[in-house]
Design a protein around this motif. Structure first.
Motif, PDB file in Angstrom:
ATOM      1  N   ASP A  78       0.816  -1.223   0.000  1.00  0.00           N
ATOM      2  CA  ASP A  78       0.000   0.000   0.000  1.00  0.00           C
ATOM      3  C   ASP A  78       0.845   1.265   0.000  1.00  0.00           C
ATOM      4  O   ASP A  78       0.314   2.380   0.114  1.00  0.00           O
ATOM      5  N   GLY A  79       2.164   1.113  -0.082  1.00  0.00           N
ATOM      6  CA  GLY A  79       3.040   2.273  -0.203  1.00  0.00           C
ATOM      7  C   GLY A  79       3.705   2.742   1.074  1.00  0.00           C
ATOM      8  O   GLY A  79       4.270   3.832   1.110  1.00  0.00           O
ATOM      9  N   LEU A  80       3.666   1.922   2.137  1.00  0.00           N
ATOM     10  CA  LEU A  80       4.216   2.356   3.418  1.00  0.00           C
ATOM     11  C   LEU A  80       5.616   1.804   3.694  1.00  0.00           C
ATOM     12  O   LEU A  80       6.149   2.008   4.792  1.00  0.00           O
ATOM     13  N   ALA A  81       6.223   1.138   2.742  1.00  0.00           N
ATOM     14  CA  ALA A  81       7.477   0.416   2.987  1.00  0.00           C
ATOM     15  C   ALA A  81       8.596   1.289   3.513  1.00  0.00           C
ATOM     16  O   ALA A  81       9.429   0.833   4.305  1.00  0.00           O
ATOM     17  N   ASP A  82       8.647   2.555   3.084  1.00  0.00           N
ATOM     18  CA  ASP A  82       9.754   3.426   3.474  1.00  0.00           C
ATOM     19  C   ASP A  82       9.530   4.139   4.802  1.00  0.00           C
ATOM     20  O   ASP A  82      10.429   4.817   5.304  1.00  0.00           O
ATOM     21  N   LEU A  83       8.340   3.995   5.385  1.00  0.00           N
ATOM     22  CA  LEU A  83       8.086   4.566   6.705  1.00  0.00           C
ATOM     23  C   LEU A  83       8.682   3.670   7.788  1.00  0.00           C
ATOM     24  O   LEU A  83       9.049   2.522   7.543  1.00  0.00           O
ATOM     25  N   ASP A  84       8.769   4.195   9.003  1.00  0.00           N
ATOM     26  CA  ASP A  84       9.205   3.375  10.121  1.00  0.00           C
ATOM     27  C   ASP A  84       8.237   2.201  10.301  1.00  0.00           C
ATOM     28  O   ASP A  84       7.045   2.309   9.987  1.00  0.00           O
ATOM     29  N   TYR A  85       8.764   1.093  10.833  1.00  0.00           N
ATOM     30  CA  TYR A  85       7.880  -0.082  10.956  1.00  0.00           C
ATOM     31  C   TYR A  85       6.765   0.123  11.976  1.00  0.00           C
ATOM     32  O   TYR A  85       5.798  -0.648  12.000  1.00  0.00           O
ATOM     33  N   SER A  86       6.843   1.183  12.774  1.00  0.00           N
ATOM     34  CA  SER A  86       5.710   1.528  13.634  1.00  0.00           C
ATOM     35  C   SER A  86       4.498   1.957  12.822  1.00  0.00           C
ATOM     36  O   SER A  86       3.397   2.114  13.371  1.00  0.00           O
ATOM     37  N   ALA A  87       4.670   2.123  11.505  1.00  0.00           N
ATOM     38  CA  ALA A  87       3.539   2.416  10.622  1.00  0.00           C
ATOM     39  C   ALA A  87       2.552   1.249  10.580  1.00  0.00           C
ATOM     40  O   ALA A  87       1.498   1.360   9.928  1.00  0.00           O
ATOM     41  N   LEU A  88       2.846   0.183  11.265  1.00  0.00           N
ATOM     42  CA  LEU A  88       1.821  -0.853  11.485  1.00  0.00           C
ATOM     43  C   LEU A  88       0.566  -0.239  12.108  1.00  0.00           C
ATOM     44  O   LEU A  88      -0.548  -0.690  11.873  1.00  0.00           O
ATOM     45  N   ALA A  89       0.755   0.839  12.868  1.00  0.00           N
ATOM     46  CA  ALA A  89      -0.389   1.519  13.500  1.00  0.00           C
ATOM     47  C   ALA A  89      -1.168   2.385  12.528  1.00  0.00           C
ATOM     48  O   ALA A  89      -2.328   2.743  12.797  1.00  0.00           O
TER      49      ALA A  89
END
Length: 283
Positions: free
Chosen positions: A268-279
């Motif tokens: 969905d395009g979140l790969a480059d964010l911190d893995y806390s983007a699980l939230a």
């Protein structure tokens, strides 16, 4: 070389991402004779355009690259320049097969290899506070300690080559599952009227509190996903640890579910964010 000479022997840093660039900077600031190389040039002082030029004449070769394919390609590229007396240290999180493959390739040309992945992210690397899991020849690890201590606060011996990689993968399993649990808990609490700051305070006083919850919950609650360790990298590591578990005939339902969740968010395009983007899926 004497032990004194080894302490300041020339070095090369291959890979100038979040961690590698900061490790390189600390070595330069400490007066080390160090060169660097990145697949995509960064334009840093002392950066070489050729990976072979970067390793020419050095003793220590530190690899900070994203994944196994990148590391394998880089090791193949430096093989013509590797010689006896050179030591390749891999700091990237890899599958165990690739770690042992590097050791074998180095041995073919008479170079040495140390398996030295790390824990710690952007802030830790800036402050020289990484923790290295170490495996390989104990005498060589002792020689490498002054070099590693420039970027690390602690070194944890794990055993033979491959052991440090296994420990690193297993600890990342815990981190990924913990952050998914924190994401779910924060979402459930706030969806039912609990203020984020009250929930964060409650967790901090609970037996479930940890360094990780203290780091991640406040930024998750505020929607701050500045990258310290990317979701894409954690998803990659989850695949490596799941493969390791499968080879041992182990069922790992928690990391299987979190891995699938991370893969979907990366898509969905979140790969480059911190893995806390699980939230982020709940916001």
């Amino acid at each position: 070389m004497s032990h004194t000479e080894l302490e300041k022997a020339p070095a090369a840093v291959l890979g100038l991402g979040i961690i590698g660039s900061r490790a390189y900077g600390r070595l330069r600031d400490a007066g080390w004779s160090v060169k660097a190389w990145n697949r995509t040039p960064k334009g840093l002082p002392g950066e070489e355009s050729s990976v072979l030029a970067a390793i020419e004449g050095v003793r220590w070769i530190s690899i900070y690259l994203k994944d196994s394919p990148a590391v394998r390609a880089t090791v193949e590229a430096i093989l013509p320049g590797l010689k006896p007396g050179m030591v390749v240290l891999n700091h990237s999180t890899l599958d165990v097969e690739t770690t042992r493959w590097i050791a074998a390739r180095c041995a073919e040309v008479g170079a040495d290899f140390l398996d030295v992945p790390f824990t710690g992210s952007k802030v830790a690397s800036e402050g020289g506070q990484l923790v290295y899991y170490t495996s390989g020849n104990p005498e060589l690890l002792e020689e490498a300690e002054p070099y590693l201590r420039v970027t690390a606060k602690d070194l944890i011996p794990c055993g033979e080559v491959g052991a440090a990689t296994i420990v690193k993968l297993a600890t990342n399993l815990i981190s990924a599952c913990t952050v998914q649990a924190l994401s779910e808990a924060l979402a459930v609490a706030t969806a039912n009227g609990i203020a984020p700051e009250n929930f964060i305070s409650a967790v901090s006083k609970n037996a479930c509190a940890s360094v990780l919850s203290g780091m991640k919950l406040p930024t998750m609650a505020s929607g701050d996903y500045d990258t310290h360790f990317s979701l894409g990298n954690m998803e990659k590591d989850s695949r490596y640890v799941r493969a390791l578990a499968a080879e041992s005939g182990l069922e790992t339902p928690a990391i299987d579910a979190v891995s699938a969740r991370m893969a979907a968010l990366c898509a969905d395009g979140l790969a480059d964010l911190d893995y806390s983007a699980l939230a982020k899926a709940y916001q």
